[in-house]
Motif scaffolding. Structure first.
Motif, short mmCIF file in Angstrom:
data_model
loop_
_atom_site.label_atom_id
_atom_site.label_comp_id
_atom_site.label_asym_id
_atom_site.label_seq_id
_atom_site.Cartn_x
_atom_site.Cartn_y
_atom_site.Cartn_z
N ILE A 60 9.83 -11.30 6.12
CA ILE A 60 10.70 -12.22 6.87
C ILE A 60 12.16 -11.78 6.72
CG2 ILE A 60 11.54 -14.61 7.05
CD1 ILE A 60 8.72 -15.50 6.18
N GLN A 61 12.81 -11.54 7.85
CA GLN A 61 14.21 -11.09 7.85
C GLN A 61 15.16 -12.19 8.29
OE1 GLN A 61 15.08 -8.05 6.56
NE2 GLN A 61 12.90 -8.07 6.04
N ASP A 62 14.75 -12.98 9.25
CA ASP A 62 15.57 -14.07 9.78
C ASP A 62 14.79 -15.37 9.59
OD1 ASP A 62 17.38 -12.14 10.69
OD2 ASP A 62 16.46 -12.06 12.67
N PHE A 63 15.51 -16.45 9.34
CA PHE A 63 14.82 -17.71 9.08
C PHE A 63 15.71 -18.88 9.49
CE2 PHE A 63 17.38 -16.75 5.44
CZ PHE A 63 17.96 -17.96 5.12
N ALA A 64 15.07 -20.03 9.60
CA ALA A 64 15.77 -21.29 9.82
C ALA A 64 15.26 -22.28 8.79
CB ALA A 64 15.51 -21.82 11.23
N LEU A 65 16.19 -22.93 8.13
CA LEU A 65 15.86 -23.98 7.16
C LEU A 65 16.17 -25.32 7.81
CD1 LEU A 65 15.32 -25.17 4.29
CD2 LEU A 65 17.76 -24.84 3.86
N PHE A 66 15.18 -26.19 7.88
CA PHE A 66 15.37 -27.54 8.39
C PHE A 66 15.21 -28.51 7.23
CE2 PHE A 66 14.11 -25.08 12.02
CZ PHE A 66 14.94 -25.53 13.02
N GLN A 67 16.14 -29.42 7.08
CA GLN A 67 16.09 -30.41 6.01
C GLN A 67 15.32 -31.63 6.51
OE1 GLN A 67 17.06 -29.55 3.11
NE2 GLN A 67 18.96 -28.40 3.19
N CYS A 68 14.30 -32.03 5.78
CA CYS A 68 13.50 -33.18 6.20
C CYS A 68 14.26 -34.49 6.08
CB CYS A 68 12.20 -33.24 5.41
SG CYS A 68 12.42 -33.42 3.65
N THR A 69 15.42 -34.49 5.45
CA THR A 69 16.24 -35.70 5.34
C THR A 69 17.06 -35.97 6.60
OG1 THR A 69 17.98 -34.40 4.25
CG2 THR A 69 16.43 -35.59 2.82
N SER A 70 17.04 -35.04 7.54
CA SER A 70 17.74 -35.21 8.82
C SER A 70 16.72 -35.62 9.87
CB SER A 70 18.45 -33.92 9.21
OG SER A 70 19.44 -33.60 8.28
N VAL A 71 16.53 -36.92 10.02
CA VAL A 71 15.43 -37.43 10.84
C VAL A 71 15.72 -37.50 12.34
CG1 VAL A 71 14.41 -38.71 8.92
CG2 VAL A 71 16.12 -39.82 10.37
N PHE A 72 16.96 -37.24 12.73
CA PHE A 72 17.31 -37.32 14.15
C PHE A 72 17.48 -35.94 14.79
CE2 PHE A 72 18.72 -41.41 12.35
CZ PHE A 72 17.88 -42.24 13.08
N LEU A 73 16.78 -34.95 14.25
CA LEU A 73 16.74 -33.60 14.80
C LEU A 73 16.18 -33.66 16.23
CD1 LEU A 73 16.83 -30.48 14.37
CD2 LEU A 73 14.48 -30.68 13.50
N LYS A 74 16.79 -32.92 17.13
CA LYS A 74 16.36 -32.89 18.53
C LYS A 74 16.04 -31.44 18.92
CE LYS A 74 17.80 -37.23 19.71
NZ LYS A 74 17.71 -37.92 18.46
N THR A 75 15.10 -31.26 19.83
CA THR A 75 14.76 -29.91 20.29
C THR A 75 15.97 -29.22 20.92
OG1 THR A 75 13.90 -30.75 22.39
CG2 THR A 75 12.31 -30.38 20.63
N LYS A 76 16.83 -29.97 21.59
CA LYS A 76 18.00 -29.34 22.23
C LYS A 76 18.91 -28.70 21.19
CE LYS A 76 20.91 -33.48 22.46
NZ LYS A 76 21.66 -34.38 23.35
N TYR A 77 19.02 -29.28 20.01
CA TYR A 77 19.84 -28.69 18.95
C TYR A 77 19.21 -27.39 18.45
CZ TYR A 77 21.99 -33.37 18.64
OH TYR A 77 22.62 -34.56 18.91
N ILE A 78 17.89 -27.39 18.29
CA ILE A 78 17.18 -26.19 17.84
C ILE A 78 17.34 -25.07 18.86
CG2 ILE A 78 14.93 -25.21 17.27
CD1 ILE A 78 14.10 -28.08 16.37
N GLN A 79 17.12 -25.39 20.12
CA GLN A 79 17.20 -24.37 21.17
C GLN A 79 18.61 -23.79 21.28
OE1 GLN A 79 15.50 -26.84 24.22
NE2 GLN A 79 13.41 -26.15 23.77
N GLU A 80 19.63 -24.62 21.12
CA GLU A 80 21.00 -24.12 21.14
C GLU A 80 21.26 -23.21 19.94
OE1 GLU A 80 25.63 -25.70 20.96
OE2 GLU A 80 24.07 -27.14 21.47
N ALA A 81 20.75 -23.58 18.79
CA ALA A 81 20.92 -22.76 17.58
C ALA A 81 20.27 -21.39 17.76
CB ALA A 81 20.35 -23.48 16.37
N VAL A 82 19.07 -21.37 18.33
CA VAL A 82 18.37 -20.10 18.56
C VAL A 82 19.20 -19.21 19.47
CG1 VAL A 82 16.32 -19.06 19.66
CG2 VAL A 82 16.06 -20.99 18.07
N ARG A 83 19.75 -19.76 20.55
CA ARG A 83 20.58 -18.97 21.46
C ARG A 83 21.80 -18.40 20.74
NH1 ARG A 83 19.30 -23.19 24.86
NH2 ARG A 83 21.32 -24.20 24.57
N LYS A 84 22.47 -19.21 19.94
CA LYS A 84 23.67 -18.75 19.23
C LYS A 84 23.33 -17.74 18.14
CE LYS A 84 26.63 -22.62 20.30
NZ LYS A 84 27.55 -23.65 19.79
#
Length: 187
Positions: A60-84
């Protein structure tokens, strides 16, 4: 489910030392990484847990860490992060803070990052960028150098209403209230 629904990831891992969490993660199709107890304590820095995970999973060279304490995560935020992340070494979730901050220096109260003689109106000021802890996208090379972020980062600006982190019983009560009021407004 939000991470899975984003359709952005080839693999979704849940890193835990808890058997119940592992069973639940597997029900939803995640692969479980059995985290050693010394990397799963409340005072363990995320960077140490990430380093341990990457040491075990060398490919594994690239990764994303998601914190389970952030319960209002939205797919639009993830998709924007992937693009950036395509053009940056790291991307993380942040929100704007429009509070005028103060600090104590040598026992004296002083404004932090604003001039008293040119005090901005909060509604006219761009504000500070504050990490939410919701997610961090990064590269192994940064972690190998002891960092999660560098100057080649970008942010995904999270709406204030989505930025709540569950770090206390008060936060949990507030999140439950927000969820119940959103459900009522949808009816």
């Amino acid at each position: 489910m939000t991470i899975k629904n984003s359709t952005c990831f080839q693999h979704i891992w849940v890193s835990t030392d808890d058997k119940r969490i592992a069973i639940e993660a597997q029900k939803y199709g995640a692969t479980v990484h059995r985290r050693p107890e010394k990397f799963a304590r409340d005072d363990t820095p995320s960077l140490h847990a990430i380093s341990e995970f990457l040491d075990v999973h060398r490919s594994i060279q690239d990764f994303a860490l998601f914190q389970c304490t952030s319960v209002f995560l939205k797919t639009k935020y993830i998709q924007e992060a992937v693009r950036k992340f395509e053009s940056h070494d790291c991307v993380f979730a942040a929100k704007r803070s429009h509070y005028l901050r103060w600090k104590v220096v040598d026992g004296e109260l002083m404004p932090a990052e604003f001039n008293l003689s040119a005090r901005p109106r909060r509604q006219d000021w761009q504000g500070d960028i504050v990490e939410t802890g919701m997610f961090y996208f990064s590269r192994r090379k940064l972690v190998d150098s002891g960092l999660l972020q560098n100057s080649r980062c970008s942010i995904v600006e999270i709406a204030a209403k989505d930025s709540l982190e569950i770090d206390s019983s008060y936060d949990l009560t507030l999140a439950k209230y927000i969820l119940s009021s959103e459900t009522k407004s949808e009816l």
